[in-house]
Scaffold this motif. Structure first.
Motif, PDB file in Angstrom:
ATOM      1  N   ASP A   1      57.414  47.233  46.052  1.00  0.00           N
ATOM      2  CA  ASP A   1      57.467  45.836  46.192  1.00  0.00           C
ATOM      3  C   ASP A   1      56.276  45.552  47.538  1.00  0.00           C
ATOM      4  O   ASP A   1      56.178  44.539  48.009  1.00  0.00           O
ATOM      5  N   GLN A   2      55.744  46.706  47.917  1.00  0.00           N
ATOM      6  CA  GLN A   2      54.882  46.484  49.363  1.00  0.00           C
ATOM      7  C   GLN A   2      53.652  46.714  48.675  1.00  0.00           C
ATOM      8  O   GLN A   2      52.972  47.613  48.227  1.00  0.00           O
ATOM      9  N   PRO A   3      52.727  45.662  48.996  1.00  0.00           N
ATOM     10  CA  PRO A   3      51.027  45.656  48.777  1.00  0.00           C
ATOM     11  C   PRO A   3      50.514  46.725  49.748  1.00  0.00           C
ATOM     12  O   PRO A   3      50.975  46.920  51.024  1.00  0.00           O
ATOM     13  N   ARG A   4      49.436  47.618  49.426  1.00  0.00           N
ATOM     14  CA  ARG A   4      48.787  48.532  50.397  1.00  0.00           C
ATOM     15  C   ARG A   4      47.255  48.403  50.158  1.00  0.00           C
ATOM     16  O   ARG A   4      46.918  47.811  48.781  1.00  0.00           O
ATOM     17  N   VAL A   5      46.592  48.354  51.374  1.00  0.00           N
ATOM     18  CA  VAL A   5      45.306  47.972  51.226  1.00  0.00           C
ATOM     19  C   VAL A   5      44.499  49.051  52.071  1.00  0.00           C
ATOM     20  O   VAL A   5      45.055  49.255  53.360  1.00  0.00           O
ATOM     21  N   ARG A   6      43.250  49.483  51.494  1.00  0.00           N
ATOM     22  CA  ARG A   6      42.618  50.589  52.392  1.00  0.00           C
ATOM     23  C   ARG A   6      41.088  50.440  52.200  1.00  0.00           C
ATOM     24  O   ARG A   6      40.709  49.930  51.201  1.00  0.00           O
ATOM     25  N   PRO A   7      40.298  50.833  53.162  1.00  0.00           N
ATOM     26  CA  PRO A   7      38.740  50.639  52.989  1.00  0.00           C
ATOM     27  C   PRO A   7      38.251  51.809  52.004  1.00  0.00           C
ATOM     28  O   PRO A   7      38.998  53.053  52.271  1.00  0.00           O
ATOM     29  N   PHE A   8      37.390  51.464  51.177  1.00  0.00           N
ATOM     30  CA  PHE A   8      36.686  52.456  50.174  1.00  0.00           C
ATOM     31  C   PHE A   8      35.309  52.277  50.529  1.00  0.00           C
ATOM     32  O   PHE A   8      34.845  51.085  50.810  1.00  0.00           O
ATOM     33  N   GLY A   9      34.347  53.039  49.917  1.00  0.00           N
ATOM     34  CA  GLY A   9      32.992  53.180  49.949  1.00  0.00           C
ATOM     35  C   GLY A   9      32.271  53.698  48.530  1.00  0.00           C
ATOM     36  O   GLY A   9      31.098  53.603  48.641  1.00  0.00           O
ATOM     37  N   THR A  10      33.270  54.407  47.857  1.00  0.00           N
ATOM     38  CA  THR A  10      32.542  55.024  46.580  1.00  0.00           C
ATOM     39  C   THR A  10      32.394  54.114  45.480  1.00  0.00           C
ATOM     40  O   THR A  10      33.485  53.192  45.257  1.00  0.00           O
ATOM     41  N   VAL A  11      31.288  53.829  44.983  1.00  0.00           N
ATOM     42  CA  VAL A  11      31.071  52.798  43.662  1.00  0.00           C
ATOM     43  C   VAL A  11      30.043  53.602  42.821  1.00  0.00           C
ATOM     44  O   VAL A  11      29.030  53.941  43.353  1.00  0.00           O
ATOM     45  N   LEU A  12      30.075  53.509  41.716  1.00  0.00           N
ATOM     46  CA  LEU A  12      29.237  53.925  40.944  1.00  0.00           C
ATOM     47  C   LEU A  12      29.109  53.305  39.383  1.00  0.00           C
ATOM     48  O   LEU A  12      30.238  52.839  39.201  1.00  0.00           O
ATOM     49  N   LEU A  13      28.041  52.914  38.973  1.00  0.00           N
ATOM     50  CA  LEU A  13      28.002  52.240  37.717  1.00  0.00           C
ATOM     51  C   LEU A  13      27.327  53.232  36.600  1.00  0.00           C
ATOM     52  O   LEU A  13      26.249  53.986  36.973  1.00  0.00           O
ATOM     53  N   SER A  14      28.176  53.718  35.752  1.00  0.00           N
ATOM     54  CA  SER A  14      27.861  54.722  34.771  1.00  0.00           C
ATOM     55  C   SER A  14      28.366  54.258  33.279  1.00  0.00           C
ATOM     56  O   SER A  14      29.607  53.792  33.137  1.00  0.00           O
ATOM     57  N   ASP A  15      27.450  54.645  32.260  1.00  0.00           N
ATOM     58  CA  ASP A  15      28.016  54.312  31.005  1.00  0.00           C
ATOM     59  C   ASP A  15      28.653  53.022  30.594  1.00  0.00           C
ATOM     60  O   ASP A  15      29.735  52.670  30.242  1.00  0.00           O
ATOM     61  N   GLY A  16      28.261  51.769  31.309  1.00  0.00           N
ATOM     62  CA  GLY A  16      28.684  50.314  31.207  1.00  0.00           C
ATOM     63  C   GLY A  16      29.907  50.005  31.834  1.00  0.00           C
ATOM     64  O   GLY A  16      30.669  49.449  31.887  1.00  0.00           O
ATOM     65  N   LYS A  17      30.286  51.272  32.949  1.00  0.00           N
ATOM     66  CA  LYS A  17      31.438  50.990  33.643  1.00  0.00           C
ATOM     67  C   LYS A  17      31.302  50.921  34.945  1.00  0.00           C
ATOM     68  O   LYS A  17      30.587  51.859  35.668  1.00  0.00           O
ATOM     69  N   ILE A  18      32.110  50.418  36.086  1.00  0.00           N
ATOM     70  CA  ILE A  18      32.109  50.254  37.330  1.00  0.00           C
ATOM     71  C   ILE A  18      33.256  51.468  37.894  1.00  0.00           C
ATOM     72  O   ILE A  18      34.358  51.200  37.393  1.00  0.00           O
ATOM     73  N   TYR A  19      32.995  52.291  38.494  1.00  0.00           N
ATOM     74  CA  TYR A  19      33.844  53.664  38.952  1.00  0.00           C
ATOM     75  C   TYR A  19      34.052  53.340  40.354  1.00  0.00           C
ATOM     76  O   TYR A  19      33.198  52.910  41.158  1.00  0.00           O
ATOM     77  N   ILE A  20      35.050  53.828  40.660  1.00  0.00           N
ATOM     78  CA  ILE A  20      35.481  54.132  42.013  1.00  0.00           C
ATOM     79  C   ILE A  20      36.295  55.689  42.144  1.00  0.00           C
ATOM     80  O   ILE A  20      36.347  56.072  41.088  1.00  0.00           O
TER      81      ILE A  20
END
Length: 130
Positions: free
Chosen positions: A22-41
């Motif tokens: 029941d606890q939200p968790r937030v963290r920084p990311f920097g990985t992102v990729l657009l491939s085959d019509g999908k957004i990936y992390i």
């Protein structure tokens, strides 16, 4: 979808929110990729974030740049295909010190049933579904 990818890529850092019980968790990311019509992390399967997403794949990311912010909400789906791992490592070679396309730790996740909203204080929000 290209606009969503471009925003996240240009912002360089986004914040991923998951749920841990029941606890939200937030963290920084920097990985992102657009491939085959999908957004990936990308993350590591050994990390808590991976375990949280396995228990509840609903997630949201948020990024800010140039007076605008984007929120992307949806489900994150695991994709173990080697091709997408290789594409992420080619885009972000700094990851190769921690991950390999052939290890069992590198995890690629793509958004499914997602809604992105781009907002600012000076314009009406723009909504993109993918």
């Amino acid at each position: 979808m290209q606009k969503v990818y471009d925003f996240l890529n240009d912002a360089e850092t986004y914040y991923l929110a998951t749920v841990d019980g029941d606890q939200p968790r937030v963290r920084p990311f920097g990985t992102v990729l657009l491939s085959d019509g999908k957004i990936y992390i990308q993350t590591g399967k050994s990390k808590d974030v991976s375990k949280q997403l396995a228990a509840n794949p609903k997630a949201e990311i948020c990024a800010f740049k140039n007076g605008e912010w984007i929120r992307v909400a949806g489900e994150l789906v695991n994709d173990d295909s080697r091709d997408v791992k290789v594409a992420m490592l080619e885009k972000m070679p700094q990851l190769s010190g921690m991950y390999s396309a052939d290890d069992d730790n590198m995890q690629m996740l793509y958004f499914k049933n997602a809604t992105a909203t781009i907002s600012s204080f000076t314009a009406a929000p723009e909504t993109i579904k993918f």
